[in-house]
Design a protein around this motif. Structure first.
Motif, PDB file in Angstrom:
ATOM      1  N   TYR A 129       0.833  -1.206   0.000  1.00 36.89           N
ATOM      2  CA  TYR A 129       0.000   0.000   0.000  1.00 36.89           C
ATOM      3  C   TYR A 129       0.867   1.255   0.000  1.00 36.89           C
ATOM      4  O   TYR A 129       0.645   2.175  -0.791  1.00 36.89           O
ATOM      5  CB  TYR A 129      -0.930   0.016   1.211  1.00 36.89           C
ATOM      6  N   PHE A 130       1.856   1.300   0.890  1.00 39.27           N
ATOM      7  CA  PHE A 130       2.715   2.480   0.953  1.00 39.27           C
ATOM      8  C   PHE A 130       3.514   2.648  -0.336  1.00 39.27           C
ATOM      9  O   PHE A 130       3.704   3.767  -0.821  1.00 39.27           O
ATOM     10  CB  PHE A 130       3.663   2.377   2.147  1.00 39.27           C
ATOM     11  N   LEU A 131       3.962   1.534  -0.920  1.00 38.80           N
ATOM     12  CA  LEU A 131       4.707   1.595  -2.172  1.00 38.80           C
ATOM     13  C   LEU A 131       3.815   2.086  -3.308  1.00 38.80           C
ATOM     14  O   LEU A 131       4.225   2.937  -4.104  1.00 38.80           O
ATOM     15  CB  LEU A 131       5.276   0.213  -2.500  1.00 38.80           C
ATOM     16  N   ALA A 132       2.590   1.573  -3.372  1.00 37.18           N
ATOM     17  CA  ALA A 132       1.661   1.985  -4.425  1.00 37.18           C
ATOM     18  C   ALA A 132       1.216   3.434  -4.246  1.00 37.18           C
ATOM     19  O   ALA A 132       1.079   4.180  -5.222  1.00 37.18           O
ATOM     20  CB  ALA A 132       0.451   1.058  -4.447  1.00 37.18           C
ATOM     21  N   SER A 133       1.008   3.844  -3.011  1.00 40.64           N
ATOM     22  CA  SER A 133       0.607   5.238  -2.763  1.00 40.64           C
ATOM     23  C   SER A 133       1.714   6.202  -3.169  1.00 40.64           C
ATOM     24  O   SER A 133       1.446   7.263  -3.735  1.00 40.64           O
ATOM     25  CB  SER A 133       0.265   5.428  -1.287  1.00 40.64           C
ATOM     26  N   GLY A 134       2.962   5.836  -2.874  1.00 40.96           N
ATOM     27  CA  GLY A 134       4.069   6.698  -3.259  1.00 40.96           C
ATOM     28  C   GLY A 134       4.209   6.852  -4.751  1.00 40.96           C
ATOM     29  O   GLY A 134       4.703   7.878  -5.237  1.00 40.96           O
ATOM     30  N   MET A 184      -4.073   9.421   4.513  1.00 39.46           N
ATOM     31  CA  MET A 184      -4.543   8.427   3.532  1.00 39.46           C
ATOM     32  C   MET A 184      -5.548   9.057   2.575  1.00 39.46           C
ATOM     33  O   MET A 184      -6.419   9.842   2.984  1.00 39.46           O
ATOM     34  CB  MET A 184      -5.170   7.255   4.276  1.00 39.46           C
ATOM     35  N   PRO A 185      -5.483   8.735   1.263  1.00 34.83           N
ATOM     36  CA  PRO A 185      -6.473   9.251   0.304  1.00 34.83           C
ATOM     37  C   PRO A 185      -7.879   8.751   0.622  1.00 34.83           C
ATOM     38  O   PRO A 185      -8.062   7.711   1.259  1.00 34.83           O
ATOM     39  CB  PRO A 185      -5.983   8.714  -1.050  1.00 34.83           C
ATOM     40  N   LEU A 186      -8.861   9.475   0.130  1.00 31.01           N
ATOM     41  CA  LEU A 186     -10.260   9.152   0.420  1.00 31.01           C
ATOM     42  C   LEU A 186     -10.613   7.732  -0.020  1.00 31.01           C
ATOM     43  O   LEU A 186     -11.224   6.973   0.744  1.00 31.01           O
ATOM     44  CB  LEU A 186     -11.181  10.164  -0.272  1.00 31.01           C
TER      45      LEU A 186
END
Length: 345
Positions: free
Chosen positions: A158-163, A193-195
């Motif tokens: 999740y953190f990798l994809a969000s970045g 965190m995004p919506l």
């Protein structure tokens, strides 16, 4: 006087093929010719593909040039079907990595590859750019495989994809979070965190909580991290909360204190409280609708060190205050200790 001998004139020669035609019909004759004993051409071509010898397309990535075969790219990549002629020299797009491209090309040749978890997003970029449907499906299925991605792996992804602004993958990973939810609430990453990811997280049926009120407070905690920027999404946010699973008196107390809340918050919250109270009245008259409750499951857990769950009678009737909830989640610093002591109900 001597008589002159008669000289015989040569007879007219008959053409050779007409003579042979009397015996052999050359038009109907079929001759069988065999090649010399050599290796099968299919195996030869396959070896050239696998060894990347005699390439007819060059892919330039920085200072490195990779040789490929046009027939391989045209067969697997829909992008290359009609636009990659033999002899083409083209540059690899800057947003693609050469390591991921080589993995994708090996996938075309070998049918399967070994890929590190941290390379999945880069490989997905290559598969999407070159339109390789089989590879895209394999990667997406791997993201959804719960045996392949544990909760910690899902959080890291999740953190990798969000970045990398891959919000679709990030939202998918949020549905994998279960026991890590409560310790995650007090983190900076949760507040930012995004919506879409928050909605996926809070609406998950596998969310590990002790009470539905925790989900409600978690939604408010995210909301007030940037109230002015997020108040437009109040309705979507409250839809993730299952108010009918909260104590009756907790809902009534919220309804009685709407005038103390911010106007926009109170206006958006009131319809959800009204529907919950209507459900409570119908349940009191007609009995509990178990089928409706089964449609709204959670993964219920128990933490023996949680202070508000110790007061079981009070919790069942009135719930608990948001101050108690925030004090509890901010103390959850050690993920290992939390996971070791909780039990699934």
């Amino acid at each position: 006087m001597d008589t002159v001998s008669e000289i015989e004139l040569p007879k007219k020669m008959v053409q050779h093929h007409r003579l042979l035609h009397r015996f052999v019909n050359l038009d109907m004759e079929h001759l069988v010719m065999k090649t010399a004993d050599k290796e099968d051409i299919g195996l030869t071509m396959l070896e050239k593909f696998l060894t990347k010898s005699e390439p007819d397309i060059l892919i330039v990535a920085g200072d490195t040039t990779y040789g490929c075969h046009a027939v391989v790219l045209r067969h697997f990549c829909q992008l290359c079907e009609n636009v990659y002629p033999t002899g083409l020299i083209t540059a690899l797009p800057k947003h693609l990595t050469k390591e991921a491209f080589l993995l994708a090309y090996d996938y075309m040749l070998l049918g399967e590859i070994r890929c590190k978890r941290c390379q999945l997003l880069e490989l997905l970029d290559v598969a999407r750019y070159y339109f390789i449907p089989g590879l895209v499906d394999s990667i997406i299925n791997m993201f959804g495989d719960r045996q392949f991605h544990t909760e910690m792996d899902a959080l890291n992804m999740y953190f990798l994809a969000s970045g990398k602004k891959k919000l679709g993958i990030a939202r998918m990973m949020m549905t994998r979070v279960q026991r890590y939810f409560l310790p995650m609430i007090s983190t900076k990453e949760y507040r930012g965190m995004p919506l879409g990811c928050v909605l996926r997280l809070l609406s998950s049926n596998t969310l590990a909580v002790q009470h539905e009120i925790e989900v409600f407070y978690a939604a408010l905690y995210w909301l007030f991290a940037d109230y002015n920027g997020r108040k437009a999404h109040l309705n979507l946010l409250f839809r993730t909360v299952r108010f009918i699973m909260m104590p009756t008196m907790f809902i009534f107390n919220l309804a009685n204190r709407l005038h103390e809340m911010l106007p926009r918050l109170a206006d958006e919250l009131q319809p959800f409280l009204d529907r919950a109270m209507l459900y409570f009245q119908r349940r009191a008259l007609d009995g509990e609708n178990k089928d409706e409750l089964l449609l709204r499951p959670r993964c219920w857990i128990t933490d023996p060190e949680c202070p508000y769950t110790q007061r079981k009678k009070y919790l069942k009737m009135y719930g608990f205050k948001h101050i108690d909830f925030l004090a509890y989640v901010t103390r959850l610093r050690s993920m290992e200790d939390f996971l070791a002591r909780i039990t699934l109900n």
